[in-house]
Design a protein around this motif. Structure first.
Motif, PDB file in Angstrom:
ATOM      1  N   GLY B 238     -15.981  56.890  49.284  1.00  0.00           N
ATOM      2  CA  GLY B 238     -16.418  55.532  49.574  1.00  0.00           C
ATOM      3  C   GLY B 238     -15.185  54.651  49.633  1.00  0.00           C
ATOM      4  O   GLY B 238     -14.233  54.866  48.887  1.00  0.00           O
ATOM      5  N   ASP B 239     -15.191  53.684  50.539  1.00  0.00           N
ATOM      6  CA  ASP B 239     -14.041  52.801  50.676  1.00  0.00           C
ATOM      7  C   ASP B 239     -14.434  51.367  50.315  1.00  0.00           C
ATOM      8  O   ASP B 239     -15.542  50.933  50.594  1.00  0.00           O
ATOM      9  N   ILE B 240     -13.496  50.691  49.661  1.00  0.00           N
ATOM     10  CA  ILE B 240     -13.743  49.309  49.262  1.00  0.00           C
ATOM     11  C   ILE B 240     -12.540  48.476  49.667  1.00  0.00           C
ATOM     12  O   ILE B 240     -11.400  48.930  49.546  1.00  0.00           O
ATOM     13  N   ILE B 241     -12.801  47.273  50.087  1.00  0.00           N
ATOM     14  CA  ILE B 241     -11.729  46.297  50.251  1.00  0.00           C
ATOM     15  C   ILE B 241     -11.931  45.259  49.156  1.00  0.00           C
ATOM     16  O   ILE B 241     -12.983  44.619  49.076  1.00  0.00           O
ATOM     17  N   LEU B 242     -10.948  45.138  48.280  1.00  0.00           N
ATOM     18  CA  LEU B 242     -11.113  44.317  47.087  1.00  0.00           C
ATOM     19  C   LEU B 242      -9.986  43.290  47.037  1.00  0.00           C
ATOM     20  O   LEU B 242      -8.812  43.649  47.009  1.00  0.00           O
ATOM     21  N   ALA B 243     -10.366  41.998  47.054  1.00  0.00           N
ATOM     22  CA  ALA B 243      -9.339  40.945  47.014  1.00  0.00           C
ATOM     23  C   ALA B 243      -8.921  40.705  45.573  1.00  0.00           C
ATOM     24  O   ALA B 243      -9.663  40.992  44.629  1.00  0.00           O
ATOM     25  N   GLU B 244      -7.731  40.175  45.395  1.00  0.00           N
ATOM     26  CA  GLU B 244      -7.240  39.863  44.053  1.00  0.00           C
ATOM     27  C   GLU B 244      -8.237  38.929  43.366  1.00  0.00           C
ATOM     28  O   GLU B 244      -8.693  37.945  43.970  1.00  0.00           O
TER      29      GLU B 244
END
Ligand code: HEM
Lengths: 332, 579
Positions: B238-244
């Protein structure tokens, strides 16, 4: 002390000495060709007939069994003193040049505090050093003076290209390359390539030699002073075998590294594809050679094709954008 | 060896004495084979009446022959190449789409034949499946043969040992029994298996580990393939894009994309909670060829193995994944999330989010979309670029000249209309402009938004305003499990081991035969002083013939033959000493 500058000096020095070695090896070959008198004597040596109790894989094909040729370098071939002396000089020069090149690679590694193959320039010099060192270590024991010019010349070519086209200031590594698996993976790959390179040169000489054994030329040349084709073939096989084992290890170490860096040990990126292609081609060669009824010459063509794949893997795949994958770290 | 193809062919023609009236093409080939001199004496070259079972057998034998394996290996290597030349969907679907757009004539054909999915294409699968079947079909019978070979005795010595690869003959005054005993001792020390078929000969064999290694290698290859299959069936990613500053709670619905294997139960994913505190990134700032290349990526995170579980600080960086609940979390990408606020004409906030823009090149020129469905009178959409270090003049369009945020800027065009035509789901990174039109200024030119952090742009015609508040980094994280990997790894190690054994160990046979010397001959052959003396005593002398045979180039064989000769001599010397 400026290590990077010293590394460059050592590199130039090694190129000069390799050039001398190349000339000396050529000079040596010029003195090697058997005299016609030797050839007559050799013609009388009849090849041993071999009883195939242990038939099957590995038994020589009929074509190879008649190895008696007008100038097989059989037991009666005497290398002239002149030729032997020149061969020794050439070997000495090669030792020196290889030592300088290895030192250059080590100093560069120390200068940048990481394995010295982070870009294409370093890559090419390290590969050349591996070939030079491997040849130097094996040459005397196996009396491979005749092979020298075919090893030293490509080394010089690669070094020349590295300096003119690929040169990069030593810099830091990209994050993806900071792993000790990289050290293992790439150094074993270099070693494998060194063995494949030696095997390639011997393989080509083998093909020339068989051809001239079948249709002997009017006047013997240095080719006729080489070990008989059968023996060249075995040498190439042994070298390829070591290369193949090392390549298998390269493949596995690469997969482990890929798992750490990208989370999947195999995803068919171009570099992985070509590593795999090389592996299957050489596996096919091993098979061909072990299959009764497949001419050793045909197997050798497969091995040569494998080497072409090695070259593609180390050049085009690193440089050409069609092949761009995750391994694109050539620094170009 | 049993896998020798010639042997197989031989068996074929032997087993084909069937009825003579089947005249199919297979039969014709059989005839030809017979004519080619395999059995010239056979009266009527009978045609193999194969029948269905026979055909299957024949096919099976072809498939499991070494020639076929050789051919399939070469085919596999050639078939793998296109996957490195054409862009592949499994690596970068975007590049495939670009390629198809650029090559409209050839692409549909390439696509039809699977050139953008080489490693999942039917032809590639067919080759490796055939190879796999061939491999299994090869291992089973070879294992049987090898097991019986392990229990068998070395074969009887051939008639003329002089014709073997390595041979030696010597005459000694030892008795035949003593000579054989000496040879036996040497061979036993060299770990040969010994057998005497009669009183005057000795057969020895060694190197059984060669075939064991070879089988281990081939067996381990199947292990690798099984490991890959297990990984495919039971693994997931699974891929996630996670901002600071953002938090992620793992469950099937919260990943940006998830690709589970066919046997994965997506309800039982590990329920960890991960927040990205800070992403440290460094790029090379010294001018030169490697200007702008990345130096460091390091994500500082807080991890809980389940909601409510104790939190720990973890760093994820390239090459250093973290593990939670059987899954590994990798840092695979990064980029920027500009924080954008859109207000309506009255100044109330319609949209405020850190929106990820996807990097397109080494200098992080990034594309992204902002969708504001709550805008009125019609929905608003913004699409364009984020540039971490904008080239200020825009003479070549919006370009970034360095990957870090030295001069951040967003450049967007503005659209209004229906954001979601037909209500179909769509990607958050693209704007569907089918039912939208570009917003223009009073003079009719398109409205272009260029903002630096803190700046606000008033949209033309009372449509409100857009503000670029600032920028945060995001981390592209990939969560993966591969339960097959350990199987493949162990198999790969075993394969290497088997390969080394199989290639370096030599299969050798050595035979020794003794016979009484013809009178008067001994002295001529062996003119040693001691022997001559013994001979004069009228003792019986013995001729010892040694022959050695190896499967391949084998420099060690000669040494063994020599060692036996030496062994015999030593025995004689010992006896002379004693007497
Ligand atoms: C998956 C594909 C295969 C690969 C990569 C492969 C690779 C190899 C390699 C590298 C060798 C030489 C190593 C050694 O001698 O230990 C070898 C030997 C051998 N292979 Fe395979 N092989 C494959 C499939 C097969 C199949 C399907 C057969 C059955 C016909 C087979 C039969 C043999 C035999 C009999 C040898 C021994 C040759 C000898 O006596 O030295 N292999 N294989």
């Amino acid at each position: 002390m400026n290590l990077a500058a010293n590394a460059n000096t050592a590199l130039y020095a090694s190129m000069i000495v390799y050039t001398l070695a190349m000339l000396a090896f050529t000079w040596h070959l010029a003195a090697r060709a058997p005299k016609v008198a030797d050839s007559r004597a050799a013609a009388d040596v009849v090849a041993n007939e071999r009883e195939d109790v242990l038939v099957g894989a590995g038994a020589p094909t009929p074509a190879e069994r008649r190895s008696a040729t007008p100038y097989a370098a059989g037991p009666d071939f005497e290398e002239s003193l002149k030729s032997r002396q020149r061969g020794s000089i050439a070997l000495m020069l090669t030792y020196l040049a290889s030592a300088l090149l290895v030192a250059s690679v080590l100093m560069r590694g120390l200068a940048v505090g990481r394995p010295p193959w982070g870009n294409m320039f370093e890559f090419a010099t390290a590969a050349a050093a591996a070939v030079g060192a491997t040849y130097s270590l094996l040459a005397r024991r196996n009396t491979w003076q005749w092979l020298g010019v075919f090893i030293v010349t490509p080394i010089l070519l690669v070094l020349g290209l590295a300096l003119t086209v690929l040169y990069t200031e030593a810099g830091e590594l990209m994050p993806a390359l900071k792993s000790y698996w990289l050290g293992i993976h790439v150094s074993v790959a270099f070693l494998a390539v060194a063995f494949f390179t030696l095997a390639f040169a011997v393989g080509l000489l083998y093909l020339v030699r068989v051809r001239r054994e079948e249709r002997p030329p009017a006047k013997p040349g240095f080719i006729e002073s080489l070990p008989p084709s059968q023996s060249l073939e075995r040498t190439a096989y042994s070298l390829n075998m070591v290369g193949f084992i090392l390549w298998t290890f390269t493949l596995i170490a690469g997969a482990i590294w890929a798992k750490q860096a990208w989370g999947a040990y195999w995803q068919w990126d171009p570099k992985e594809v070509w590593t795999f292609v090389i592996w299957t081609v050489y596996a096919a060669y091993m098979h061909g050679r072990a299959t009764a009824g497949v001419d050793h010459r045909k197997s050798m063509y497969i091995a040569l094709a494998g080497y072409v794949a090695v070259l593609i893997n180390f050049t085009l795949v690193n440089l050409v954008s069609t092949f761009v994958g995750m391994h694109n770290y050539s620094g170009m | 060896m049993s896998t020798d193809t010639n042997a197989a062919t031989e068996k074929d023609s032997k087993g084909s004495k069937g009825s003579k009236d089947s005249k199919d093409s297979k039969g014709a080939r059989g005839t030809e084979r017979a004519r080619k001199g395999m059995r010239p004496d056979r009266q009527e070259p009978t045609l193999p009446a194969l029948g269905t079972v026979g055909m299957l057998r024949w096919g099976w034998r072809q498939l499991t022959s070494m020639r076929t394996a050789l051919f399939l290996l070469l085919l596999l290597s050639i078939a793998a190449v296109p996957g490195s030349i054409f862009p592949q969907r499994n690596i970068d679907a975007g590049r495939v789409a670009d390629y198809i757009a650029q090559n409209p004539t050839s692409s549909p054909w390439l696509d039809r034949f699977g050139f953008f999915d080489v490693y999942a294409s039917p032809w590639f699968s067919a080759i490796y499946l055939l190879l796999f079947i061939s491999l299994v079909g090869c291992i089973v019978p070879r294992t049987k043969v090898h097991l019986s070979a392990l229990r068998s005795t070395p074969p009887r010595a051939p008639a003329r040992l002089q014709r073997l690869d390595e041979h030696a003959e010597l005459t000694t005054t030892l008795s035949p029994e003593e000579a054989l005993a000496a040879a036996r001792q040497v061979l036993r020390r060299k770990r040969f298996r010994l057998h005497s078929h009669d009183a005057t000969s000795l057969s020895a064999e060694s190197g059984y580990l060669r075939e064991t290694g070879n089988l281990l290698f081939h067996l381990a290859l199947t292990g690798i393939i099984i490991g890959m299959a297990v990984g495919h069936l039971l693994g997931w990613r699974g891929d996630i894009i996670l901002a600071e500053g953002d938090r992620f709670a793992s469950s099937a619905g919260t990943y940006n994309t998830i690709s589970p294997g066919p046997w994965v139960d997506t309800e039982s994913l590990p329920p960890f909670v991960l927040s990205l505190d800070k992403l440290h990134v460094e790029f090379n700032e010294t001018p030169g060829r490697s200007f702008g290349t990345p130096r460091l990526f390091d994500a500082q995170t807080t991890l809980q193995s389940a909601p409510g579980a104790p939190a720990s600080s973890e760093n994820v960086s390239v090459n250093h994944p973290i593990t939670v609940g059987g899954a590994d979390i990798f840092l695979l990408g990064n980029g920027y999330t500009p924080v954008i606020t859109v207000r309506d004409a009255k100044g109330s906030v319609l949209y405020r989010e850190a929106t990820p823009f996807l990097p397109q090149d080494g200098n992080y020129r990034s594309v992204g979309v902002i969708k504001v469905p709550s805008a009125s009178p019609s929905q608003l959409g913004f699409t364009g670029f984020f540039l971490p270090t904008a080239e200020p003049t825009f003479t070549n369009g919006p370009v970034s000249i360095f990957p870090d945020t030295k001069n951040p800027e967003v450049a967007l065009s503005v659209w209004e209309g229906n954001l979601f035509p037909g209500g179909a789901p769509q990607s958050v990174y693209t704007l569907n402009t089918d039912e939208m039109k570009q917003v223009t200024k009073a003079d009719g030119s398109p409205a272009l938004v260029r903002l630096k952090p803190g700046q606000t742009y008033q949209l033309p015609g009372d449509r409100g305003s857009i503000t670029f508040d600032g920028v945060k980094r995001f981390a592209g994280l990939s969560v993966r499990t591969d339960p097959g990997a350990p199987i493949s790894l162990v198999s790969a190690v075993l394969a290497t081991l088997g390969l080394i054994l199989g290639l370096t160990i030599k299969r050798r046979r050595v035979f020794v035969r003794v016979r009484p010397a013809a009178p008067g001959l001994a002295a001529g052959v062996e003119p040693g002083a001691a022997d001559g003396a013994d001979d004069a005593d009228g003792r019986p002398t013995t001729v010892v013939t040694i022959g050695g045979l190896s499967k391949d180039s084998d420099s060690g064989l000669a040494a063994i033959v020599t060692a036996i000769s030496t062994g015999v001599h030593d025995r004689l010397a010992e006896r002379t000493d004693r007497s």
